[in-house]
Design a protein around this motif. Structure first.
Motif, PDB file in Angstrom:
ATOM      1  N   HIS A   5       0.887  -1.173   0.000  1.00 38.14           N
ATOM      2  CA  HIS A   5       0.000   0.000   0.000  1.00 38.14           C
ATOM      3  C   HIS A   5       0.918   1.214   0.000  1.00 38.14           C
ATOM      4  CE1 HIS A   5      -3.407  -2.517   1.334  1.00 38.14           C
ATOM      5  NE2 HIS A   5      -2.453  -3.192   1.957  1.00 38.14           N
ATOM      6  N   TRP A   6       0.515   2.256  -0.715  1.00 42.32           N
ATOM      7  CA  TRP A   6       1.330   3.459  -0.634  1.00 42.32           C
ATOM      8  C   TRP A   6       0.521   4.717  -0.836  1.00 42.32           C
ATOM      9  CZ3 TRP A   6       3.568   0.179  -4.703  1.00 42.32           C
ATOM     10  CH2 TRP A   6       3.151   0.501  -5.989  1.00 42.32           C
ATOM     11  N   MET A   7       1.078   5.787  -0.298  1.00 47.39           N
ATOM     12  CA  MET A   7       0.552   7.132  -0.453  1.00 47.39           C
ATOM     13  C   MET A   7       1.765   8.000  -0.787  1.00 47.39           C
ATOM     14  SD  MET A   7      -2.063   9.060  -0.522  1.00 47.39           S
ATOM     15  CE  MET A   7      -3.275   7.898   0.024  1.00 47.39           C
ATOM     16  N   GLU A  33       4.200  17.629   7.551  1.00 41.17           N
ATOM     17  CA  GLU A  33       2.885  18.077   8.027  1.00 41.17           C
ATOM     18  C   GLU A  33       1.754  17.388   7.258  1.00 41.17           C
ATOM     19  OE1 GLU A  33       3.699  22.220   7.480  1.00 41.17           O
ATOM     20  OE2 GLU A  33       4.251  22.483   9.588  1.00 41.17           O
ATOM     21  N   ASN A  34       1.971  17.101   5.973  1.00 46.51           N
ATOM     22  CA  ASN A  34       0.963  16.420   5.158  1.00 46.51           C
ATOM     23  C   ASN A  34       0.765  14.967   5.567  1.00 46.51           C
ATOM     24  OD1 ASN A  34       2.632  18.281   2.895  1.00 46.51           O
ATOM     25  ND2 ASN A  34       0.449  18.636   3.097  1.00 46.51           N
ATOM     26  N   ILE A  78      -2.490   9.451   8.576  1.00 47.03           N
ATOM     27  CA  ILE A  78      -2.099   8.558   9.663  1.00 47.03           C
ATOM     28  C   ILE A  78      -3.197   7.555  10.006  1.00 47.03           C
ATOM     29  CG2 ILE A  78      -2.768   9.866  11.732  1.00 47.03           C
ATOM     30  CD1 ILE A  78       0.263   9.402  12.573  1.00 47.03           C
ATOM     31  N   GLU A  79      -4.455   7.982   9.915  1.00 44.64           N
ATOM     32  CA  GLU A  79      -5.568   7.052  10.190  1.00 44.64           C
ATOM     33  C   GLU A  79      -5.607   5.929   9.152  1.00 44.64           C
ATOM     34  OE1 GLU A  79      -7.497   6.780  12.847  1.00 44.64           O
ATOM     35  OE2 GLU A  79      -6.379   8.464  13.710  1.00 44.64           O
ATOM     36  N   ASN A 133      -0.124   2.753  18.058  1.00 38.54           N
ATOM     37  CA  ASN A 133      -1.321   2.190  17.427  1.00 38.54           C
ATOM     38  C   ASN A 133      -1.092   0.904  16.633  1.00 38.54           C
ATOM     39  OD1 ASN A 133      -3.817   4.030  17.764  1.00 38.54           O
ATOM     40  ND2 ASN A 133      -2.089   5.428  17.481  1.00 38.54           N
ATOM     41  N   ILE A 134       0.117   0.695  16.182  1.00 38.18           N
ATOM     42  CA  ILE A 134       0.394  -0.539  15.421  1.00 38.18           C
ATOM     43  C   ILE A 134       1.782  -1.041  15.754  1.00 38.18           C
ATOM     44  CG2 ILE A 134      -1.146  -0.080  13.479  1.00 38.18           C
ATOM     45  CD1 ILE A 134       1.172   0.928  11.893  1.00 38.18           C
TER      46      ILE A 134
END
Length: 144
Positions: A39-41, A49-50, A55-56, A141-142
């Protein structure tokens, strides 16, 4: 079960400057598709900051591995502040002036550094604070 790999990156992870499909996330995703799910963004011009906007998404995927590529855009000295860039875009021949400044980038950065007038997308102390916060949220969280 496949191991999940999440990559979040600025332009260093996109295809800017390389052939389509030759950026490192694409190359990694070709590695053993039976064992890994990628998965990537990725987005040009992003700074740390972006990253907080996604993060969710990272947490919801619960990756086994997280690759975070950030810092070059944030911490590289800039010849113009964001305000100055917008100013020059709005005036006649502003883009030509901006391009001329970029041709003299090294010299301008040295002069600005000499006068202690440096411009960064995200100043180093702020970058360090944001990266620490990002890491804390992820770690709490993970398990990566």
């Amino acid at each position: 079960m496949k191991k999940k790999v999440y990559i979040i990156s600025n332009s260093q992870g996109t295809s800017v400057g390389v052939s389509e499909g030759e950026n490192y996330p694409s190359l990694l995703s070709k590695y053993d598709k039976n064992e890994y799910e990628f998965h990537w963004m990725l987005m040009s011009s992003w700074n740390i900051e972006n990253f907080f906007n996604y993060i969710e998404n990272i947490i919801s995927i619960k990756p086994d591995f997280l690759i975070v590529q950030i810092g070059i855009i944030d911490c590289a000295p800039r010849i113009l502040s964001k305000k100055a860039k917008y100013f020059f875009k709005g005036i006649p021949f502003g883009n030509h002036f901006s391009k001329t400044l970029h041709l003299l980038r090294t010299e301008i950065i040295q002069i600005r550094r000499f006068f202690k007038f440096e411009t960064f997308d995200v100043p180093l102390p702020r970058f360090s604070e944001l990266l620490t916060n990002f890491n804390s949220i992820i770690i709490s969280n993970i398990k990566v």
